[in-house]
Design a protein around this motif. Sequence first.
Motif, PDB file in Angstrom:
ATOM      1  N   LEU A  79       0.833  -1.186   0.000  1.00  0.00           N
ATOM      2  CA  LEU A  79       0.000   0.000   0.000  1.00  0.00           C
ATOM      3  C   LEU A  79       0.878   1.249   0.000  1.00  0.00           C
ATOM      4  CD1 LEU A  79      -1.952  -2.259   1.256  1.00  0.00           C
ATOM      5  CD2 LEU A  79      -3.137  -0.348   2.314  1.00  0.00           C
ATOM      6  N   SER A  80       0.274   2.361  -0.388  1.00  0.00           N
ATOM      7  CA  SER A  80       0.987   3.636  -0.365  1.00  0.00           C
ATOM      8  C   SER A  80       1.481   3.928   1.049  1.00  0.00           C
ATOM      9  CB  SER A  80       0.076   4.770  -0.843  1.00  0.00           C
ATOM     10  OG  SER A  80      -0.330   4.569  -2.179  1.00  0.00           O
ATOM     11  N   LYS A  81       2.643   4.515   1.120  1.00  0.00           N
ATOM     12  CA  LYS A  81       3.221   4.877   2.415  1.00  0.00           C
ATOM     13  C   LYS A  81       3.320   6.400   2.575  1.00  0.00           C
ATOM     14  CE  LYS A  81       5.881   0.661   3.281  1.00  0.00           C
ATOM     15  NZ  LYS A  81       5.340  -0.140   2.175  1.00  0.00           N
ATOM     16  N   VAL A  82       2.671   7.118   1.674  1.00  0.00           N
ATOM     17  CA  VAL A  82       2.661   8.582   1.740  1.00  0.00           C
ATOM     18  C   VAL A  82       1.255   9.073   1.404  1.00  0.00           C
ATOM     19  CG1 VAL A  82       3.602  10.741   0.820  1.00  0.00           C
ATOM     20  CG2 VAL A  82       5.088   8.744   1.046  1.00  0.00           C
ATOM     21  N   ARG A 126      -8.270  18.390   1.446  1.00  0.00           N
ATOM     22  CA  ARG A 126      -8.341  17.312   0.463  1.00  0.00           C
ATOM     23  C   ARG A 126      -7.154  16.391   0.690  1.00  0.00           C
ATOM     24  NH1 ARG A 126      -8.171  17.960  -6.124  1.00  0.00           N
ATOM     25  NH2 ARG A 126      -6.011  18.525  -5.685  1.00  0.00           N
ATOM     26  N   ALA A 127      -7.399  15.088   0.756  1.00  0.00           N
ATOM     27  CA  ALA A 127      -6.332  14.126   1.030  1.00  0.00           C
ATOM     28  C   ALA A 127      -6.416  12.973   0.042  1.00  0.00           C
ATOM     29  CB  ALA A 127      -6.431  13.608   2.468  1.00  0.00           C
ATOM     30  N   TYR A 128      -5.229  12.468  -0.357  1.00  0.00           N
ATOM     31  CA  TYR A 128      -5.164  11.418  -1.368  1.00  0.00           C
ATOM     32  C   TYR A 128      -3.777  10.813  -1.358  1.00  0.00           C
ATOM     33  CZ  TYR A 128      -2.819  15.266  -3.727  1.00  0.00           C
ATOM     34  OH  TYR A 128      -1.962  16.297  -4.017  1.00  0.00           O
ATOM     35  N   THR A 129      -3.636   9.699  -2.063  1.00  0.00           N
ATOM     36  CA  THR A 129      -2.332   9.098  -2.311  1.00  0.00           C
ATOM     37  C   THR A 129      -2.013   9.235  -3.793  1.00  0.00           C
ATOM     38  OG1 THR A 129      -3.227   6.896  -2.792  1.00  0.00           O
ATOM     39  CG2 THR A 129      -2.727   7.400  -0.476  1.00  0.00           C
ATOM     40  N   LYS A 130      -0.761   8.980  -4.157  1.00  0.00           N
ATOM     41  CA  LYS A 130      -0.400   9.014  -5.577  1.00  0.00           C
ATOM     42  C   LYS A 130      -1.190   7.980  -6.372  1.00  0.00           C
ATOM     43  CE  LYS A 130       3.024  12.061  -6.133  1.00  0.00           C
ATOM     44  NZ  LYS A 130       3.030  13.148  -7.126  1.00  0.00           N
ATOM     45  N   TRP A 131      -1.415   6.806  -5.781  1.00  0.00           N
ATOM     46  CA  TRP A 131      -2.185   5.768  -6.466  1.00  0.00           C
ATOM     47  C   TRP A 131      -3.601   6.259  -6.760  1.00  0.00           C
ATOM     48  CZ3 TRP A 131      -1.856   1.626  -9.296  1.00  0.00           C
ATOM     49  CH2 TRP A 131      -2.944   0.773  -9.430  1.00  0.00           C
ATOM     50  N   MET A 132      -4.197   6.975  -5.838  1.00  0.00           N
ATOM     51  CA  MET A 132      -5.553   7.491  -6.044  1.00  0.00           C
ATOM     52  C   MET A 132      -5.601   8.525  -7.163  1.00  0.00           C
ATOM     53  SD  MET A 132      -6.641   7.802  -2.001  1.00  0.00           S
ATOM     54  CE  MET A 132      -8.206   8.614  -2.309  1.00  0.00           C
ATOM     55  N   PRO A 558       1.720   2.970  -6.187  1.00  0.00           N
ATOM     56  CA  PRO A 558       1.694   3.266  -4.755  1.00  0.00           C
ATOM     57  C   PRO A 558       3.060   3.742  -4.266  1.00  0.00           C
ATOM     58  CG  PRO A 558       0.506   1.229  -5.193  1.00  0.00           C
ATOM     59  CD  PRO A 558       1.153   1.630  -6.484  1.00  0.00           C
ATOM     60  N   GLU A 559       3.079   4.938  -3.737  1.00  0.00           N
ATOM     61  CA  GLU A 559       4.331   5.594  -3.355  1.00  0.00           C
ATOM     62  C   GLU A 559       4.857   4.995  -2.057  1.00  0.00           C
ATOM     63  OE1 GLU A 559       5.840  10.262  -3.345  1.00  0.00           O
ATOM     64  OE2 GLU A 559       3.764   9.745  -2.882  1.00  0.00           O
ATOM     65  N   GLN A 560       6.123   4.585  -2.073  1.00  0.00           N
ATOM     66  CA  GLN A 560       6.729   3.946  -0.916  1.00  0.00           C
ATOM     67  C   GLN A 560       7.624   4.893  -0.121  1.00  0.00           C
ATOM     68  OE1 GLN A 560       5.747   0.619  -0.190  1.00  0.00           O
ATOM     69  NE2 GLN A 560       4.342   1.345  -1.796  1.00  0.00           N
ATOM     70  N   GLY A 561       7.815   6.086  -0.604  1.00  0.00           N
ATOM     71  CA  GLY A 561       8.649   7.069   0.074  1.00  0.00           C
ATOM     72  C   GLY A 561       8.950   8.209  -0.860  1.00  0.00           C
ATOM     73  N   ILE A 562       9.803   9.125  -0.400  1.00  0.00           N
ATOM     74  CA  ILE A 562      10.174  10.261  -1.243  1.00  0.00           C
ATOM     75  C   ILE A 562      11.206   9.819  -2.271  1.00  0.00           C
ATOM     76  CG2 ILE A 562      11.217  12.553  -1.275  1.00  0.00           C
ATOM     77  CD1 ILE A 562      10.162  13.029   1.503  1.00  0.00           C
ATOM     78  N   GLU A 563      10.946  10.146  -3.524  1.00  0.00           N
ATOM     79  CA  GLU A 563      11.878   9.850  -4.608  1.00  0.00           C
ATOM     80  C   GLU A 563      12.164  11.137  -5.380  1.00  0.00           C
ATOM     81  OE1 GLU A 563      10.467   6.835  -7.199  1.00  0.00           O
ATOM     82  OE2 GLU A 563      10.496   5.242  -5.698  1.00  0.00           O
TER      83      GLU A 563
END
Length: 909
Positions: A79-82, A126-132, A558-563
């Motif tokens: 799952l996304s971690k950010v 407003r809140a979301y993940t990169k996957w969303m 799904p973002e796993q951290g800062i890149e």
Amino acid sequence: MNRIVKLVCCSIFICCQSIPSLAQQDSISVNTVVEKTQKLLEAYPIEKVHLHFDKPYYAVGDTLWFKTYLTSNMYNYDLSKVVYVEVLNGKDSLMQTMRIPLTNHVGKGYLVFDQEWYTQGNYRFRAYTKWMMNFDPAYFFNKIVPVGDVLNNALHYDVTFNDLGKGKNARTQAVIQFKDREGKPLANRKLNWSAQVGWNPIDNGKGQTDAVGNVVIHINGKDREQLRKGNLYVSLESGSSAPPMLGTLSLRSALWDADVQFFPEGGDLIAGLSKKVAFKAIGSDGRGLAIKGTIVDQKGAEVAAFSDAHKGMGVITFIPEAGNAYTANATFENGETQSFPLPPVVEQGISVTVVKSDTAQLQLAILANDRFFSANKGKAFYLIAQTNGILCYAAQAALRNETVVVNLPKDRFPTGIAQLTLFTSEGKPVSERLVFVENIKPLSIALSTDQQEYAAKQLVKLGIKVANNDTTTVGSYSVAVVDESKVPYDENKETTILSNLLLTSDLKGYVEEPNYYFNQPDDQKREALDILLLTQGYRRFSYPDVLADRYPEVHFFPEQGIEISGILRLNNGKPVVNGGLLLSIPDRSFRKDTYTDENGHFVFKDLVFTDSSRVTINARGNDNYRDMVINVDPTQYPGIDTTAYRADDVLNIDATLAPYLTNSRNEYRTSILLEEVEVTASSRPSFSHKDYPAISGLGMADHQINADRLKGCNNLIMCLQTALTGITYDSQSQLFYITRDYNAGGRIPVQFFVNGMAMDVPSLNGIMPSEVEGIEIFLRDELGTVSRMYQNNGVVAIYTTKKQEKGPRMSLSQIEALLPKSNIIDLTPLGYLEERKFYTPKYDTPERRAVNDIRTTVYWNPEVQTTEEGTAQLDFYNADGAGSYRVVVEGVDATGNIGRAVYRYTVKQ
């Protein structure tokens, strides 16, 4: 959770195989529909974000605390971690973006409503993940948070609108009472007012308040829709030599209008079938309207009477006739009457309907009228049911009777909205129904305190015990304790973990008072929830697209951290293969290297740094580094969408938040008094557009940015991309635009001025950020003094401290030293929100108890973990406020089950 998914899929397979196949050859089998649907659902997990706030509203100067919860319908992937949390003002201009790291699918954060940046208004979170971001932004978390202001705001008001146009023209009456920051009426004050949409004027005039601060303003426009999009700007004399007091009032509710829509169950109004027809009446502000009336046919004969059951929604049942047309004659609470047509009657059709829903089964009926049955007798139809991206039921049935009854065991479904879709044998969806299925109960969260009544500043011992269907469970929870006498709120209006994750996160439309359906639910509320779903649509995916193998495009994983990624090229544009790069973060004494691939692409993964940290990337470890250019990939964010949840905006914030703002006024009274004593003249920043003739005709700046905001910035253009409030940077055109117009499709850029001189965007690279004294942002140019000359939309004025002075000529080496290096770049990317803990005082000694404590949030803890026995024990001290204290606990257990509990105790003086 994986085991649950496998069991559900198994039951689908068994169900499909147990139904005998038909003798005829269908163009597509039910197994094909199941396989393609399952392929989509398994390949595109559904992530949902929920934010739990410590309070429902705030004041300028407050700190907002929140906890972030991330859930998914599947847990067999990373799952996304950010999570990204955005704050938008009342004009939907982006104020701030926060990057929240998640641990075990939860995170925490805060926001300070700094009086330099925030004013009174309705702010959207407003809140979301990169996957969303791969899907419709309508499924992002959205919540409107009203914020009052007793620090900056000297002009307070209460307004009532009366529509004089009666639906025909744009005429309205605004009755306004003005008060000062102490709540005293501003009597006998002259004022100027103007109504306008953006830069376009609607009407203007003058007036004067009466003895109690009231004034009546008549606004005459040309277009009702335009008037509703506008604002009323008021300038009221201060009564002294000080500048006039300014106020902005939204005209969203200035005109009364009603819209009533009808939604036949299953989709169509079918001749000869007794049908439920849901209706929804909403006003111009987007909220439900009380309504009653009658349904008449084309001859005027009454066939049914109706009235709403909840928030303008209700249901009627009648049998439509072929060749007839039906109209609803409606009467509203204010006495207005209007007529609205019902959907046309179709002469033949089939529909899926819900017969009843008990504790164990969901009983459906597939109904066909005589004409449809005669034409399709014996043909195959498929029924597919999915909930939250999990395929729960699939069956094939032959149409041997006009009515086919289907009983669905509820234990096949997770709790939530089930989408029931009926297909023809060709795979065409012909009927759809949404229904809420209650299967797994929410977590049982029992709260207790060592006493029911306490004294002020007394120690409270709060016990929490959580069970999942009588089984204790480990989980993560957030706890908020507020003084309810200062923070009164209707529990039905809350955006809770239950109302969000089980209801609104699956619906595109606006849901008014969503927690009403989960706050002590009974039969009446369950019926109201069913009516709500009859008026809504589920559009996370389209079945025709699925069956045609057209799947959503994936641009973000799904973002796993800062890149931080990019491409290393030579000056001639050729990618550098196996080129070395070094990334350093001076604030953290962090260094990390990487090498480019065969395409010159590089990526630094799993970076950890806080927001505003300076990040440096250099390629100087390579032999020919002087010929290299580092190109960093731009960070992409979703566009600013418009949302129906603006219906939750509070028009009269001063009156609605009166008890809270009274307490806020007492809390910050020292600051206000100091301001009144020390400021003897109108304050102004050391920089101002009035000093430069080219832009002196502009009005008051919408936003100001001080030099401190650019501290640590090394590249002005990069910093401006995130620092300019209400401005959007387009990476393709490399220009800046006003956000609200950019989102509406406008592409007229902002004009930049540096010390009164017009400059294009590339020229800004020649300005050292350390020399910037301040920035003014103008989102409007009422007089058009700048826009007519430069054909721009908005102005950004930059002021520098160092004036240009004549000096000796520079050598070539000195000029080269000033030019930015392409093989080393400095960035200030969006980092993680810096951690901060809620202050919990201890009143364990007489000296500590001697301080005055009028806090509204008495306790906040976003990191409560229950033991294997499902328990947790918390200690905190009360504040000075007497009355009811409300404890709210929300959270999720280790298997993804959610829950919420509210508890109250009393504090006496």
